[in-house]
Every structure is written in C-alpha cells, then in structure tokens.
Design a protein around this motif. Structure first.
Motif, PDB file in Angstrom:
ATOM      1  N   ASN A 165       0.929  -1.362   0.145  1.00 63.12           N
ATOM      2  CA  ASN A 165      -0.008   0.101   0.079  1.00 63.12           C
ATOM      3  C   ASN A 165       0.941   1.358   0.038  1.00 63.12           C
ATOM      4  O   ASN A 165       0.592   2.093  -0.767  1.00 63.12           O
ATOM      5  N   SER A 166       1.970   1.178   0.811  1.00 61.46           N
ATOM      6  CA  SER A 166       2.894   2.452   1.035  1.00 61.46           C
ATOM      7  C   SER A 166       3.452   2.603  -0.494  1.00 61.46           C
ATOM      8  O   SER A 166       3.686   3.615  -0.993  1.00 61.46           O
ATOM      9  N   SER A 175      -2.715   8.919  -0.392  1.00 61.83           N
ATOM     10  CA  SER A 175      -2.482   8.352   0.765  1.00 61.83           C
ATOM     11  C   SER A 175      -2.788   7.087   0.935  1.00 61.83           C
ATOM     12  O   SER A 175      -3.397   6.289   0.176  1.00 61.83           O
ATOM     13  N   GLU A 176      -1.954   6.163   2.017  1.00 63.63           N
ATOM     14  CA  GLU A 176      -2.269   4.976   2.126  1.00 63.63           C
ATOM     15  C   GLU A 176      -3.609   4.606   2.361  1.00 63.63           C
ATOM     16  O   GLU A 176      -4.192   3.489   1.933  1.00 63.63           O
TER      17      GLU A 176
END
Length: 222
Positions: free
Chosen positions: A178-179, A188-189
């Motif tokens: 995700n990051s 954004s995550e």
C-alpha cells in the motif's frame, strides 16, 4: 491493548509442529491456539478455535491441505463470516499443489524451510490482508496458471474498474505494498486501501493474493 493474532498449525510431522509452536509462542503479538496432524483434524481445529491464520501443510494423510483449505473457506462462506487466512506450506519450490491451494482460497505460499523471521512476517502480513508468496518462486509459481492458453479474454468485471482502480490493480498485481502504491500514485495509504477494497469487491476476490492470481490467470499483467 491490541489483541494477539491467533495462529493454528496443521502438519503431520510432530517435530515440525513443536518447532513452529515454540516459534509462535515466542512472539508477544502472536498466540498459538492449536495444532492438528491432518486436514480432517485441521478443519475441526479451525471450527473449535477460530484462528486468524492457519499454517497448512499440503501433503498429509487422511485429507491433504488443498481439500482442507477449500472446505475451511466454503464453511466460512456459508456462515457469511471472515475466513481464517491460510498459508500453505510445502517442501517443493515449484509446486502445482500450492497453486491449487491458492486457487482454493489460501492467502499465501511458503517453503517449509523458510527463514523463521520470514515466516513470522508472513503471518503478520496475511493477517493484514497482504499476499505472501515464497520469494524464490513468485513468478515461476504464477507462470503455471493457465499457461496453456494463448489468449484469455478480459473478464467483464475488470471493465467495471475506474481508471484509478485499474492503475492500483496493476501495481498490486506486481506485489507492491500500500505504501509503495501510495508513493507511486501520489495518494494516501488510506485512499489506496479504499481502492483495494473496492477492487476486491468488484472482482469478487477474497484478498490480495487472489488479486495476484486473477491478474496472472487473465494475463492482465502482460
């Protein structure tokens, strides 16, 4: 206080079970809730203890890990509840049985001689919904999926993804976290997590490892 991740083990080798039990029990955020020696006993164990993650050997007497995984997932679907995440374990690097288990609902694939720290990381990763596949076998493993087909039509459901969801899907299919997706897409995550959730829902997939399988089966990464 955060609750511990509940871990169960299904394997026919008593010595291996002892080692895994000791390893899991050594971790403050993990709780070993039980063990079984074959797939049939494993199903009963899951029903009785409701683990978050199951470490499942593939080759066992009475019932193998593939059938046990399928039955565990089917039972969860009937109840409409969250199924335990299953990590299948095998001694063979390239194993068609592992691909069958993943198709049946397993959330990961690891070699039984994997580094203990990597196994612990895998337990935590699949609990959070991340795909886990033995590093030495990732692309070789998924190359087995429907490799006979020269071309595969794009699934109708895939066409329902938005442009952004399509981009996120392709990055997730490549194994990005995700990051990493957030950095790549300038999101954004939390937003990435929302996109992943919507993608899984639209494609009727259980988790990210099934997303990866889906991408390779339908040649969406070509």
């Amino acid at each position: 206080m955060t609750s511990k991740i509940r871990v169960a083990l299904v394997d026919d080798q008593a010595l291996f079970r002892t080692g895994i039990r000791m390893l899991v029990d050594s971790q403050p955020d993990l709780a070993f809730v039980g063990e079984a020696g074959n797939g049939r006993e494993g199903i009963d164990l899951v029903e009785a203890t409701h683990p978050d993650v199951v470490l499942m050997d593939i080759r066992m007497p009475v019932m193998d890990g593939i059938e046990a995984t399928e039955r565990i997932m089917a039972a969860a679907d009937l109840r409409g509840g969250q199924a335990a995440r299953v990590i299948v374990l095998t001694t063979f690097d390239l194993d068609e049985a592992a691909t069958r288990a993943i198709r049946g609902g397993a959330s990961g694939f690891l070699l039984k001689d994997t580094d203990p720290e990597f196994l612990l990381a895998a337990i935590r990763a699949v609990h959070s919904g991340t795909a886990v596949v033995a590093p030495s076998a990732t692309r070789e493993l998924f190359r087995h999926f429907d490799s006979r087909a020269a071309s595969v039509p794009e699934p109708e459901a895939f066409g329902t993804l938005t442009a952004r969801e399509h981009e996120v899907f392709l990055l997730a299919a490549r194994g990005l976290s995700n990051s990493e997706i957030a950095a790549n897409e300038y999101l954004s995550e939390a937003t990435v997590k929302t996109h992943i959730s919507r993608i899984l829902s639209k494609l009727s997939l259980r988790d990210r490892v099934q997303l990866v399988v889906y991408a390779f089966e339908h040649r969406l990464t070509d």
